[in-house]
Design an enzyme around this catalytic site. Structure first.
Site, PDB file in Angstrom:
ATOM      1  N   LYS A  93       0.837  -1.214   0.000  1.00 37.52           N
ATOM      2  CA  LYS A  93       0.000   0.000   0.000  1.00 37.52           C
ATOM      3  C   LYS A  93       0.867   1.258   0.000  1.00 37.52           C
ATOM      4  CE  LYS A  93      -1.935  -1.032   3.942  1.00 37.52           C
ATOM      5  NZ  LYS A  93      -1.225  -2.283   4.249  1.00 37.52           N
ATOM      6  N   ARG A 101      -9.390   1.287   9.300  1.00 39.26           N
ATOM      7  CA  ARG A 101      -8.900  -0.061   9.566  1.00 39.26           C
ATOM      8  C   ARG A 101      -9.889  -0.862  10.397  1.00 39.26           C
ATOM      9  NH1 ARG A 101      -3.115   0.594   9.096  1.00 39.26           N
ATOM     10  NH2 ARG A 101      -2.098  -1.351   9.593  1.00 39.26           N
TER      11      ARG A 101
HETATM   12  P1  AP5 Z   1       4.940  -1.599   1.759  1.00 40.02           P
HETATM   13  O1  AP5 Z   1       4.588  -0.740   0.599  1.00 40.02           O
HETATM   14  O2  AP5 Z   1       5.735  -1.026   2.854  1.00 40.02           O
HETATM   15  O3  AP5 Z   1       3.597  -2.308   2.339  1.00 40.02           O
HETATM   16  P2  AP5 Z   1       2.378  -1.714   3.138  1.00 40.02           P
HETATM   17  O4  AP5 Z   1       1.139  -2.364   2.624  1.00 40.02           O
HETATM   18  O5  AP5 Z   1       2.411  -0.224   3.152  1.00 40.02           O
HETATM   19  O6  AP5 Z   1       2.720  -2.331   4.558  1.00 40.02           O
HETATM   20  P3  AP5 Z   1       2.667  -1.772   6.034  1.00 40.02           P
HETATM   21  O7  AP5 Z   1       3.296  -2.862   6.875  1.00 40.02           O
HETATM   22  O8  AP5 Z   1       3.259  -0.400   6.149  1.00 40.02           O
HETATM   23  O9  AP5 Z   1       1.163  -1.725   6.322  1.00 40.02           O
HETATM   24  P4  AP5 Z   1       0.518  -1.749   7.647  1.00 40.02           P
HETATM   25  O10 AP5 Z   1      -0.876  -1.446   7.237  1.00 40.02           O
HETATM   26  O11 AP5 Z   1       0.686  -2.957   8.475  1.00 40.02           O
HETATM   27  O12 AP5 Z   1       1.337  -0.642   8.503  1.00 40.02           O
HETATM   28  P5  AP5 Z   1       0.968   0.832   8.945  1.00 40.02           P
HETATM   29  O13 AP5 Z   1       2.216   1.615   8.901  1.00 40.02           O
HETATM   30  O14 AP5 Z   1      -0.232   1.326   8.263  1.00 40.02           O
HETATM   31  O15 AP5 Z   1       5.666  -2.919   1.164  1.00 40.02           O
HETATM   32  C1  AP5 Z   1       6.139  -3.953   2.025  1.00 40.02           C
HETATM   33  C2  AP5 Z   1       7.434  -4.544   1.444  1.00 40.02           C
HETATM   34  O16 AP5 Z   1       7.132  -5.209   0.213  1.00 40.02           O
HETATM   35  C3  AP5 Z   1       8.522  -3.492   1.100  1.00 40.02           C
HETATM   36  O17 AP5 Z   1       9.778  -4.028   1.366  1.00 40.02           O
HETATM   37  C4  AP5 Z   1       8.331  -3.248  -0.406  1.00 40.02           C
HETATM   38  O18 AP5 Z   1       9.527  -2.843  -1.021  1.00 40.02           O
HETATM   39  C5  AP5 Z   1       7.871  -4.618  -0.877  1.00 40.02           C
HETATM   40  N1  AP5 Z   1       6.952  -4.574  -2.011  1.00 40.02           N
HETATM   41  C6  AP5 Z   1       5.956  -3.659  -2.234  1.00 40.02           C
HETATM   42  N2  AP5 Z   1       5.294  -3.958  -3.368  1.00 40.02           N
HETATM   43  C7  AP5 Z   1       5.849  -5.109  -3.850  1.00 40.02           C
HETATM   44  C8  AP5 Z   1       5.584  -5.925  -5.023  1.00 40.02           C
HETATM   45  N3  AP5 Z   1       4.593  -5.610  -5.873  1.00 40.02           N
HETATM   46  N4  AP5 Z   1       6.357  -7.019  -5.206  1.00 40.02           N
HETATM   47  C9  AP5 Z   1       7.348  -7.346  -4.325  1.00 40.02           C
HETATM   48  N5  AP5 Z   1       7.659  -6.598  -3.214  1.00 40.02           N
HETATM   49  C10 AP5 Z   1       6.906  -5.497  -2.993  1.00 40.02           C
HETATM   50  O19 AP5 Z   1       0.534   0.594  10.475  1.00 40.02           O
HETATM   51  C11 AP5 Z   1       1.464   0.228  11.470  1.00 40.02           C
HETATM   52  C12 AP5 Z   1       0.750   0.192  12.827  1.00 40.02           C
HETATM   53  O20 AP5 Z   1       0.243   1.508  13.143  1.00 40.02           O
HETATM   54  C13 AP5 Z   1      -0.474  -0.715  12.916  1.00 40.02           C
HETATM   55  O21 AP5 Z   1      -0.107  -2.069  13.195  1.00 40.02           O
HETATM   56  C14 AP5 Z   1      -1.261  -0.059  14.057  1.00 40.02           C
HETATM   57  O22 AP5 Z   1      -0.735  -0.402  15.313  1.00 40.02           O
HETATM   58  C15 AP5 Z   1      -0.999   1.427  13.822  1.00 40.02           C
HETATM   59  N6  AP5 Z   1      -2.047   2.028  12.951  1.00 40.02           N
HETATM   60  C16 AP5 Z   1      -1.853   2.566  11.716  1.00 40.02           C
HETATM   61  N7  AP5 Z   1      -3.022   2.995  11.207  1.00 40.02           N
HETATM   62  C17 AP5 Z   1      -3.961   2.720  12.155  1.00 40.02           C
HETATM   63  C18 AP5 Z   1      -5.380   2.897  12.191  1.00 40.02           C
HETATM   64  N8  AP5 Z   1      -6.056   3.436  11.159  1.00 40.02           N
HETATM   65  N9  AP5 Z   1      -6.028   2.495  13.300  1.00 40.02           N
HETATM   66  C19 AP5 Z   1      -5.381   1.958  14.354  1.00 40.02           C
HETATM   67  N10 AP5 Z   1      -4.043   1.737  14.381  1.00 40.02           N
HETATM   68  C20 AP5 Z   1      -3.349   2.122  13.268  1.00 40.02           C
END
Ligand code: AP5
Length: 209
Positions: free
Chosen positions: A13, A88
């Protein structure tokens, strides 16, 4: 455009959101990045959020809804935005309806079996936040700004397992929520990054037409 990107942790994402926001000239609003900024700044919110994020659980709905509501009211978001990682939960999705009218929700679909490898290989630039994967790293430093690369605290295997459980229980139901509203666009995220980007832009073009 007013967009939401949905998908499991590590689906890509953030990677896609950065590219789409560049192309459409809209701000990229990542609740995860905002919470990590609060942690880095050592604010009260950051301290509370870190304890929760390190377990893989979600920060309370009212806290995140407040942050997003305030952000969307800013002039920078007047002409559109991309929400990455929000909503979420159903409570967040219902609250969002009270202060935003979305054009589309993009669901980046990646099979569960691919997720752990993506997350465990992720490296993030400490300076600019750009995301890389160890399989395709060209340098030990960030190729965008030269900053040092590190692994996110919540990318440890035991935390990742819980993040995936939390996604299944609390976030996956949003796919059905937005499908019923007929604004869901599901894109195959299990392809090379440029191919996923092409599929997203093609789907968004149809919405804009
Ligand atoms: P990447 O693009 O980083 O993936 P992503 O989907 O953004 O993953 P996240 O882990 O950041 O999502 P998340 O939703 O768990 O975390 P967030 O920060 O929102 O890609 C991942 C990897 O794959 C990279 O190495 C990339 O290079 C590679 N890649 C990408 N595309 C690829 C492809 N097509 N092929 C191969 N490789 C590829 O949330 C973190 C924490 O914050 C949550 O756990 C929660 O505690 C809190 N939080 C955030 N938002 C909320 C909310 N709305 N409500 C409550 N808590 C929240």
């Amino acid at each position: 455009m007013k967009l939401v990107f949905l998908g499991p942790p590590g689906a890509g994402k953030g990677t896609q959101a950065a590219m789409v926001c560049d192309a459409l000239s809209i701000p990229h609003i990542s609740t995860g990045a905002m919470l990590r900024d609060a942690i880095a700044a050592g604010t009260e919110l950051g301290l509370k959020a870190k304890a929760i994020m390190d377990t893989g659980a979600l920060v309370p709905d009212d806290v995140v809804i407040g942050i997003v509501r305030e952000k969307l009211a800013s002039p920078a978001c007047a002409n559109g935005y991309l929400l990455d990682g929000f909503p979420r939960t159903l409570v967040q999705a219902e609250a969002l309806e009270g202060f935003a009218t979305l054009d589309a929700v993009v669901n980046v679909d990646v099979p569960a079996g691919k997720i752990v490898a993506r997350i465990s290989g992720r490296r993030v630039c400490a300076a600019c936040g750009h995301t890389f994967h160890v399989d395709t790293l060209e340098d030990e430093a960030c190729t965008q700004c030269g900053g040092a690369l590190h692994q996110r605290d919540d990318d440890k295997p035991e935390t990742v397992e819980n993040r995936l459980r939390v996604y299944e229980a609390q976030t996956k139901p949003l796919i059905e929520f937005y499908a019923r509203k007929r604004i869901l666009l599901t894109v195959d995220g299990d392809q090379p990054i440029e191919a996923v980007y092409g599929a997203i832009m093609e789907a968004l073009e149809k919405v804009r037409a």
